[in-house]
Scaffold this motif. Structure first.
Motif, mmCIF file in Angstrom:
data_model
loop_
_atom_site.group_PDB
_atom_site.id
_atom_site.type_symbol
_atom_site.label_atom_id
_atom_site.label_comp_id
_atom_site.label_asym_id
_atom_site.label_seq_id
_atom_site.Cartn_x
_atom_site.Cartn_y
_atom_site.Cartn_z
ATOM 1 N N TYR A 110 8.570 5.568 17.036
ATOM 2 C CA TYR A 110 7.717 6.536 16.450
ATOM 3 C C TYR A 110 6.288 6.506 17.237
ATOM 4 C CZ TYR A 110 10.561 7.032 12.151
ATOM 5 O OH TYR A 110 11.352 7.085 11.242
ATOM 6 N N VAL A 111 5.708 7.730 17.431
ATOM 7 C CA VAL A 111 4.399 7.748 18.018
ATOM 8 C C VAL A 111 3.420 8.755 17.446
ATOM 9 C CG1 VAL A 111 3.017 8.144 19.926
ATOM 10 C CG2 VAL A 111 5.202 7.180 20.134
ATOM 11 N N PHE A 112 2.487 8.246 16.604
ATOM 12 C CA PHE A 112 1.760 9.359 15.529
ATOM 13 C C PHE A 112 0.331 9.011 16.178
ATOM 14 C CE2 PHE A 112 4.631 6.945 12.721
ATOM 15 C CZ PHE A 112 5.379 8.132 12.308
ATOM 16 N N SER A 113 -0.235 10.529 16.226
ATOM 17 C CA SER A 113 -1.656 10.636 16.638
ATOM 18 C C SER A 113 -2.433 10.117 15.470
ATOM 19 C CB SER A 113 -2.069 12.021 16.827
ATOM 20 O OG SER A 113 -2.039 12.701 15.678
ATOM 21 N N TYR A 114 -3.690 9.567 15.736
ATOM 22 C CA TYR A 114 -4.512 9.098 14.614
ATOM 23 C C TYR A 114 -4.860 10.032 13.736
ATOM 24 C CZ TYR A 114 -5.575 4.325 17.101
ATOM 25 O OH TYR A 114 -5.397 3.326 17.478
ATOM 26 N N GLU A 115 -5.113 11.319 14.113
ATOM 27 C CA GLU A 115 -5.327 12.462 13.574
ATOM 28 C C GLU A 115 -3.960 12.844 12.508
ATOM 29 O OE1 GLU A 115 -6.904 17.056 13.863
ATOM 30 O OE2 GLU A 115 -5.600 16.337 15.475
ATOM 31 N N LYS A 116 -2.938 12.668 12.953
ATOM 32 C CA LYS A 116 -1.799 12.834 11.900
ATOM 33 C C LYS A 116 -1.748 11.768 10.855
ATOM 34 C CE LYS A 116 2.994 14.013 11.582
ATOM 35 N NZ LYS A 116 4.285 14.503 12.535
ATOM 36 N N ILE A 117 -1.996 10.801 11.330
ATOM 37 C CA ILE A 117 -2.133 9.393 10.296
ATOM 38 C C ILE A 117 -3.130 9.660 9.052
ATOM 39 C CG2 ILE A 117 -2.589 7.059 9.977
ATOM 40 C CD1 ILE A 117 -1.251 6.720 12.869
ATOM 41 N N LEU A 118 -4.273 10.034 9.600
ATOM 42 C CA LEU A 118 -5.221 10.386 8.609
ATOM 43 C C LEU A 118 -4.913 11.489 7.726
ATOM 44 C CD1 LEU A 118 -8.677 9.972 10.240
ATOM 45 C CD2 LEU A 118 -7.470 8.298 8.805
ATOM 46 N N LYS A 119 -4.497 12.525 8.283
ATOM 47 C CA LYS A 119 -3.682 13.600 7.231
ATOM 48 C C LYS A 119 -2.848 13.378 6.539
ATOM 49 C CE LYS A 119 -5.076 17.437 10.579
ATOM 50 N NZ LYS A 119 -4.564 18.491 11.384
ATOM 51 N N HIS A 120 -1.893 12.184 6.908
ATOM 52 C CA HIS A 120 -0.741 11.758 6.169
ATOM 53 C C HIS A 120 -1.499 11.167 4.829
ATOM 54 C CE1 HIS A 120 2.472 9.458 4.566
ATOM 55 N NE2 HIS A 120 1.856 8.398 4.806
ATOM 56 N N LEU A 121 -2.650 10.256 5.342
ATOM 57 C CA LEU A 121 -3.187 9.251 4.147
ATOM 58 C C LEU A 121 -3.960 9.947 3.109
ATOM 59 C CD1 LEU A 121 -4.907 6.643 6.243
ATOM 60 C CD2 LEU A 121 -2.970 6.335 4.596
ATOM 61 N N ILE A 122 -4.522 11.439 3.523
ATOM 62 C CA ILE A 122 -5.107 12.351 2.697
ATOM 63 C C ILE A 122 -4.044 12.980 1.680
ATOM 64 C CG2 ILE A 122 -6.250 14.488 2.399
ATOM 65 C CD1 ILE A 122 -7.952 13.706 4.991
ATOM 66 N N ALA A 123 -2.949 13.360 2.228
ATOM 67 C CA ALA A 123 -1.911 14.050 1.600
ATOM 68 C C ALA A 123 -1.074 12.996 0.719
ATOM 69 C CB ALA A 123 -0.775 14.647 2.554
ATOM 70 N N HIS A 124 -0.963 11.748 1.283
ATOM 71 C CA HIS A 124 -0.364 10.719 0.329
ATOM 72 C C HIS A 124 -0.968 10.307 -0.934
ATOM 73 C CE1 HIS A 124 0.429 6.162 -0.416
ATOM 74 N NE2 HIS A 124 1.378 6.638 -0.301
ATOM 75 N N GLU A 125 -2.390 10.231 -1.065
ATOM 76 C CA GLU A 125 -3.148 10.211 -2.095
ATOM 77 C C GLU A 125 -3.100 10.893 -3.012
ATOM 78 O OE1 GLU A 125 -7.132 7.913 -3.809
ATOM 79 O OE2 GLU A 125 -6.693 8.027 -1.525
ATOM 80 N N ILE A 126 -3.421 12.472 -2.588
ATOM 81 C CA ILE A 126 -3.432 13.576 -3.297
ATOM 82 C C ILE A 126 -2.008 13.896 -4.055
ATOM 83 C CG2 ILE A 126 -3.043 16.245 -3.304
ATOM 84 C CD1 ILE A 126 -5.258 15.780 -1.169
ATOM 85 N N HIS A 127 -0.715 13.672 -3.196
ATOM 86 C CA HIS A 127 0.622 13.447 -4.009
ATOM 87 C C HIS A 127 0.541 12.533 -4.931
ATOM 88 C CE1 HIS A 127 4.916 12.686 -4.223
ATOM 89 N NE2 HIS A 127 4.544 11.519 -4.208
ATOM 90 N N HIS A 128 0.172 11.134 -4.985
ATOM 91 C CA HIS A 128 0.273 10.176 -5.987
ATOM 92 C C HIS A 128 -0.794 10.665 -7.158
ATOM 93 C CE1 HIS A 128 3.141 7.371 -4.641
ATOM 94 N NE2 HIS A 128 2.583 7.403 -3.344
ATOM 95 N N ILE A 129 -1.913 11.471 -6.831
ATOM 96 C CA ILE A 129 -2.724 11.785 -7.820
ATOM 97 C C ILE A 129 -1.891 12.803 -9.039
ATOM 98 C CG2 ILE A 129 -4.480 13.425 -8.375
ATOM 99 C CD1 ILE A 129 -5.929 12.254 -5.937
ATOM 100 N N GLY A 130 -1.110 13.566 -8.124
ATOM 101 C CA GLY A 130 -0.302 14.495 -8.923
ATOM 102 C C GLY A 130 0.717 13.726 -9.999
ATOM 103 N N GLN A 131 1.234 12.758 -9.560
ATOM 104 C CA GLN A 131 2.183 11.544 -10.179
ATOM 105 C C GLN A 131 1.304 11.185 -11.351
ATOM 106 O OE1 GLN A 131 3.764 9.229 -7.086
ATOM 107 N NE2 GLN A 131 5.845 10.142 -7.287
#
Length: 153
Positions: A110-131
């Motif tokens: 898998y090859v991920f850009s740093y930008e995509k990783i940071l966007k993932h981290l932002i979305a990941h936390e927001i997802h868990h805030i919903g839970q």
């Protein structure tokens, strides 16, 4: 990017304060979804952030399996957040386009850009805030407001 992390950190802090009034049994009670409990989910968010950021920086990933208390989770967040913040303060277009390669189970990459990783981290936390918000309502408590438009971060 830094603004969205600051927003998430602010909401996370509010959840920590919200949790201070909960009995230990509610914090650790096994629930459907997330990482199985309020406490484990809060730790998971902070731990995921430090894992990805340390991998991007090429620094040592902290191998921590879990936490046993809210105070330990807050302490872990307070220890890892400055590392992320420092990384984000030096963010530029060159950093955004750098990549991190991870192995799949089948041996391919898998090859991920740093930008995509940071966007993932932002979305990941927001997802868990919903839970966390759903679980709060299930126990009859008002959840933390995550309304970005009314927050200063």
């Amino acid at each position: 990017m830094l603004d969205m992390f600051r927003y998430n950190w602010q909401v996370r802090q509010d959840w920590f304060e919200w949790c201070r009034d909960l009995p230990e049994e509610e914090l650790t009670k096994e629930r459907t979804g997330g990482m199985g409990s309020i406490l484990a989910t809060l730790f998971h968010v902070a731990n995921g952030e430090q894992i990805w950021v340390n991998q991007m920086q090429g620094t040592t990933v902290l191998m921590k399996e879990g936490v046993s208390s809210l105070d330990e989770t807050v302490e872990f967040t307070n220890m890892t957040r400055p590392v992320t913040e420092h990384f984000l303060q030096s963010w530029n277009e060159e950093t955004a386009s750098q990549t991190l390669t991870k192995k799949r189970r089948d041996g391919s990459d898998y090859v991920f850009s740093y930008e995509k990783i940071l966007k993932h981290l932002i979305a990941h936390e927001i997802h868990h805030i919903g839970q966390l918000s759903i679980w709060a309502r299930e126990i009859g408590r008002k959840p933390v407001s995550s309304d970005l438009i009314f927050r200063d971060y």
